[in-house]
Enzyme design. Structure first.
Site, short mmCIF file in Angstrom:
data_model
loop_
_atom_site.label_atom_id
_atom_site.label_comp_id
_atom_site.label_asym_id
_atom_site.label_seq_id
_atom_site.Cartn_x
_atom_site.Cartn_y
_atom_site.Cartn_z
N PHE A 174 9.49 64.34 -32.53
CA PHE A 174 8.71 65.22 -31.49
C PHE A 174 9.63 66.47 -32.46
O PHE A 174 8.69 67.58 -31.69
CB PHE A 174 9.13 64.50 -30.66
N TYR A 175 10.90 66.88 -32.39
CA TYR A 175 11.33 67.81 -32.80
C TYR A 175 9.99 68.45 -34.38
O TYR A 175 9.86 69.61 -33.89
CB TYR A 175 13.21 67.58 -33.17
N GLY A 176 10.17 67.43 -34.77
CA GLY A 176 9.38 67.64 -35.88
C GLY A 176 7.50 68.54 -35.98
O GLY A 176 7.62 69.41 -36.25
N THR A 203 6.87 69.81 -33.42
CA THR A 203 6.69 71.56 -32.92
C THR A 203 6.83 72.70 -33.85
O THR A 203 6.45 73.49 -33.42
CB THR A 203 8.27 71.33 -31.51
#
Length: 329
Positions: free
Chosen positions: A138-140, A142
């Site tokens: 999910f970080y990637g 965003t």
């Protein structure tokens, strides 16, 4: 000479605080923006502690800024943090872009990440800037959306640079079991704690079986294919010089660059040296799935901007060796 003004987000972070100090030493006026209090004290430094909720609040801080360096972000692999991460990495980025456009800054530099590919699932090696973007965290995701926002504002007339950061460490962090990155990467107990936080109880129990007598240990991580990990780990000092270069170099305008070191860290070579310095036993840990094993190209930033990293991971290890020898005297 008129002092140029830099608006720096994430100014109280690991990288941002060091970057702010370097910019001040280079003669810039710096306005730091962060959720956290200021870590920098300097006559040419101003700090804005802000939640980044509204554009009109930001515009005042941005007025007169020549450059915006957007390093502020949230990183987590815990699904409970996804909403907060979207707020920090997407919504806040949009507001910052809006404010930067409103005041007419000369250039907007965005700190993205190799997680947008992601490098650990690369289809072709070395990973170049034109590799497809299919983030699996999910970080990637965003960061990918952040990049798309930056590119949209570029079409509206804002000059931008996107820098895809590698894993970044200070030399002092790589043998620190409490380091957010190096702890779980190199130390057994830190890795166990990380797996427990992720809810990976099966992996945590396997790692606990490697404790033996229970004394602290370092780990050489391998995939279930028994291949040791291989990845890039950049020295923070090289990242700072790369950001400073991207901020002002004419060839950086509206480009995307991997901000990578030249060398790749082969865990089977690095870990025995690190364990020797730390005075700790080293155990092999076979983690689920294929090994983290990639190489990323920095050819574009080297040829376009003349970027030259000057700190290898081996040199970072030797820095620790010298420090430990001096401490022993």
């Amino acid at each position: 000479r008129i002092m140029k003004k830099v608006l720096l987000t994430g100014a109280s972070g690991r990288i941002g605080s060091r970057l702010g100090e370097q910019l001040l030493n280079d003669g810039f006026h710096v306005v730091g923006l962060d959720l956290a209090p200021a870590r920098t004290r300097h006559p040419n430094y101003a700090h804005v502690q802000s939640q980044i909720r509204r554009k009109d609040e930001l515009v005042k801080s941005f007025e007169g800024a020549d450059f915006v360096l957007h390093l502020g972000s949230m990183m987590s692999w815990n699904p409970k943090d996804n909403a907060a991460m979207f707020e920090a990495n997407v919504n806040a980025t949009q507001l910052i872009l809006e404010a930067a456009s409103a005041v007419g800054v000369k250039r907007f530099v965005f700190a993205s990440s190799g997680e947008v590919y992601p490098e650990v699932k690369a289809k072709t090696l070395p990973v170049t800037e034109d590799h497809s973007l299919n983030p699996t965290s999910f970080y990637g995701l965003t960061k990918k959306i952040g990049e798309e926002l930056v590119q949209f504002y570029q079409t509206q007339g804002l000059e931008t640079v996107i820098l895809r950061f590698p894993h970044t460490q200070a030399a002092s962090e790589i043998l620190d079991p409490e380091s957010f990155f190096s702890g779980p990467r190199f130390f057994l107990d830190s890795k166990i704690r990380q797996m427990e936080q992720f809810g990976n109880t099966q992996v945590a129990e396997y790692l606990k079986s490697l404790r033996g007598d229970g004394s602290p240990k370092m780990i050489l991580q391998c995939g279930e294919d028994q291949k040791p990990y291989m990845m890039h780990i950049a020295d923070i000092r090289d990242i700072l010089s790369g950001v400073a270069l991207a901020m002002q170099h004419p060839n950086a305008a509206n480009e995307i660059f991997n901000l990578e070191p030249d060398d790749v860290v082969r865990f089977e070579e690095a870990l025995p040296k690190m364990a020797e310095i730390a005075g700790l036993p080293l155990v092999k840990a076979y983690m689920p799935g294929p090994a983290v094993h990639y190489r990323t190209s920095n050819a574009k930033i080297k040829s376009a901007l003349g970027y030259q990293p000057s700190h290898t991971f081996s040199a970072m290890i030797e820095e620790n060796r010298k420090n430990s020898e001096q401490t022993a005297l």
